[in-house]
Design an enzyme around this catalytic site. Structure first.
Site, PDB file in Angstrom:
ATOM      1  N   MET A  36       0.742  -1.332   0.151  1.00  0.00           N
ATOM      2  CA  MET A  36      -0.071  -0.024   0.053  1.00  0.00           C
ATOM      3  C   MET A  36       0.905   1.350  -0.040  1.00  0.00           C
ATOM      4  O   MET A  36       0.453   2.304   0.473  1.00  0.00           O
ATOM      5  CB  MET A  36      -1.018   0.061   1.182  1.00  0.00           C
ATOM      6  N   GLY A  37       2.079   1.045  -0.393  1.00  0.00           N
ATOM      7  CA  GLY A  37       3.041   2.183  -0.648  1.00  0.00           C
ATOM      8  C   GLY A  37       3.675   2.711   0.570  1.00  0.00           C
ATOM      9  O   GLY A  37       3.499   1.852   1.817  1.00  0.00           O
ATOM     10  N   HIS A  40       8.876   1.468   3.647  1.00  0.00           N
ATOM     11  CA  HIS A  40       9.962   1.531   4.704  1.00  0.00           C
ATOM     12  C   HIS A  40      10.788   0.341   4.536  1.00  0.00           C
ATOM     13  O   HIS A  40      10.630  -0.359   3.536  1.00  0.00           O
ATOM     14  CB  HIS A  40       9.352   1.569   6.279  1.00  0.00           C
ATOM     15  N   GLY A  42      11.240  -2.403   5.715  1.00  0.00           N
ATOM     16  CA  GLY A  42      10.487  -3.483   5.651  1.00  0.00           C
ATOM     17  C   GLY A  42      10.020  -3.994   4.131  1.00  0.00           C
ATOM     18  O   GLY A  42      10.204  -5.083   3.732  1.00  0.00           O
ATOM     19  N   HIS A  43       9.261  -2.882   3.382  1.00  0.00           N
ATOM     20  CA  HIS A  43       8.931  -3.192   2.051  1.00  0.00           C
ATOM     21  C   HIS A  43      10.260  -3.511   0.998  1.00  0.00           C
ATOM     22  O   HIS A  43      10.091  -4.194   0.392  1.00  0.00           O
ATOM     23  CB  HIS A  43       8.130  -1.763   1.600  1.00  0.00           C
ATOM     24  N   GLN A  67     -10.108  -2.061   2.653  1.00  0.00           N
ATOM     25  CA  GLN A  67      -9.610  -2.820   3.865  1.00  0.00           C
ATOM     26  C   GLN A  67      -9.612  -2.042   5.073  1.00  0.00           C
ATOM     27  O   GLN A  67      -9.125  -2.380   6.078  1.00  0.00           O
ATOM     28  CB  GLN A  67      -8.266  -3.581   3.315  1.00  0.00           C
ATOM     29  N   LYS A 155       4.868 -10.061   9.363  1.00  0.00           N
ATOM     30  CA  LYS A 155       4.576  -8.966  10.419  1.00  0.00           C
ATOM     31  C   LYS A 155       3.119  -9.207  10.716  1.00  0.00           C
ATOM     32  O   LYS A 155       2.656  -9.367  11.909  1.00  0.00           O
ATOM     33  CB  LYS A 155       4.996  -7.798  10.369  1.00  0.00           C
ATOM     34  N   SER A 192       4.219   1.607   8.131  1.00  0.00           N
ATOM     35  CA  SER A 192       3.956   2.694   7.643  1.00  0.00           C
ATOM     36  C   SER A 192       3.231   3.759   8.563  1.00  0.00           C
ATOM     37  O   SER A 192       3.589   4.839   8.502  1.00  0.00           O
ATOM     38  CB  SER A 192       3.041   2.623   6.423  1.00  0.00           C
ATOM     39  N   ARG A 193       2.471   3.109   9.730  1.00  0.00           N
ATOM     40  CA  ARG A 193       2.096   3.987  10.420  1.00  0.00           C
ATOM     41  C   ARG A 193       2.806   4.697  11.388  1.00  0.00           C
ATOM     42  O   ARG A 193       2.462   5.515  12.160  1.00  0.00           O
ATOM     43  CB  ARG A 193       0.868   3.284  11.327  1.00  0.00           C
TER      44      ARG A 193
HETATM   45  O1  PAF Z   1      -0.093  -5.889   3.714  1.00  0.00           O
HETATM   46  C1  PAF Z   1      -0.566  -4.815   3.129  1.00  0.00           C
HETATM   47  O2  PAF Z   1       0.027  -3.690   2.655  1.00  0.00           O
HETATM   48  C2  PAF Z   1      -1.933  -4.977   2.456  1.00  0.00           C
HETATM   49  O3  PAF Z   1      -2.708  -5.651   3.321  1.00  0.00           O
HETATM   50  C3  PAF Z   1      -1.636  -5.769   0.984  1.00  0.00           C
HETATM   51  C4  PAF Z   1      -1.413  -7.078   1.158  1.00  0.00           C
HETATM   52  C5  PAF Z   1      -1.014  -4.792  -0.105  1.00  0.00           C
HETATM   53  C6  PAF Z   1      -3.243  -5.649   0.482  1.00  0.00           C
HETATM   54  O4  PAF Z   1      -3.896  -4.461   0.269  1.00  0.00           O
END
Ligand code: PAF
Length: 286
Positions: A36-37, A40, A42-43, A67, A155, A192-193
């Site tokens: 979801m952009g 950080h 972790g991504h 979501q 996580k 991200s939060r």
């Molecule tokens: O973990 C996330 O960032 C979201 O839940 C995902 C898997 C990208 C789905 O929107």
């Protein structure tokens, strides 16, 4: 449309499908990281892992409205698309899929995918409909990208279990790979939060990781396997910090059912708490 070098940014389903078909027609494999952009470390680790698992790395960046069960949470979700694109390119991503909300959910969109039971527990109990939104969008992305490998973080342990169940139940032809939680130097799980936390809140937020570390200590050094005792330690570590504990559970990692005793390797400790209005989760496997 090159296979190496520059990252290609794609906004439409049609173009993403075409790019993926070309990759497959060239006999190359795709590793896919949905996000979801608001990237950080972790991504970046997920992207780096994906690069080792496929010839071509595809990352999606989509803040999925379905979501979020609170509009306020969706509105305050951090966004920095330009910085994200640069980071993804630097990480060596080949295709960056960044669709608009209407591209994924055009008017008249009616379908949802729900992994029942697992989706209603824990995070699902606190955030009704959250996992239905996650599984709906992940399945849609899998249909668009058709990756060989799907890379996700541990996580969000419940999310990982639910996606695994969806893949099994629907016989999806994709291999799910998990990546351990990336942590800041002070132990805070990267999220991200985290940017929304004030310095004081950050100290409270650290209690989640402290609580999980305490469980590892009690299990490994003191041989305590009884979950009642372990949960008491978790709750007291979080409550005494001033963070508002939402839940702390020790569960079987496949069924997400609470267990009386830790079964080494097959158990998750999951915690969620609110700190200064920011909801944080953390987990560990024991
Ligand atoms: O973990 C996330 O960032 C979201 O839940 C995902 C898997 C990208 C789905 O929107």
């Amino acid at each position: 449309m090159g296979f190496t070098g520059f990252m290609e940014v794609i906004q439409t389903i049609k173009q993403m499908r075409e790019a993926a078909s070309k990759v497959r027609a060239a006999g190359k494999s795709i590793a896919f990281v949905p996000t979801m952009g608001a990237f950080h470390g972790g991504h970046i680790r997920l992207m780096q892992k994906a690069k080792t698992l496929g010839d071509i790395t595809v990352v999606s960046s989509f803040v999925n409205p379905k979501q979020f069960n609170e509009k306020e949470d969706l509105n305050r979700y951090p966004r920095d698309p330009e910085r994200d694109r640069l980071k993804a390119e630097k990480a060596g991503v080949d295709y960056y899929f960044e669709p608009a909300v209407e591209e994924i959910y055009p008017p008249g969109f009616l379908t949802t995918v729900n992994v029942s039971y697992l989706s209603s527990k824990l995070e699902g109990a606190s955030r009704p409909g959250h996992f239905r939104g996650v599984t709906t969008v992940v399945l849609k992305f899998l249909n668009i990208v058709s990756p060989n490998t799907l890379v996700m973080g541990y996580k969000d342990a419940q999310q990982f279990t639910i996606i695994h169940q969806m893949i099994e139940d629907l016989a999806l032809d994709v291999h799910l790979v998990g990546v351990p939680t990336a942590r800041e130097r002070d132990g805070l799980a990267m999220s991200s939060r985290n940017v929304l936390l004030s310095p004081e809140d950050r100290d409270k937020a650290l209690s989640l990781n402290r609580a999980l570390k305490r469980v590892h200590f009690l299990v490994k050094k003191q041989g305590i396997l009884h979950t009642g005792e372990l949960l008491q330690a978790v709750r007291s570590a979080i409550n005494s910090s001033g963070a508002e504990l939402d839940y702390a559970e020790i569960v079987n990692r496949t069924t997400l059912e609470p267990v009386d005793h830790v079964m080494r390797g097959g158990t998750y400790v999951l915690v969620a708490a609110r700190v200064g209005g920011v909801r944080l989760i953390d987990s560990t496997r024991i």
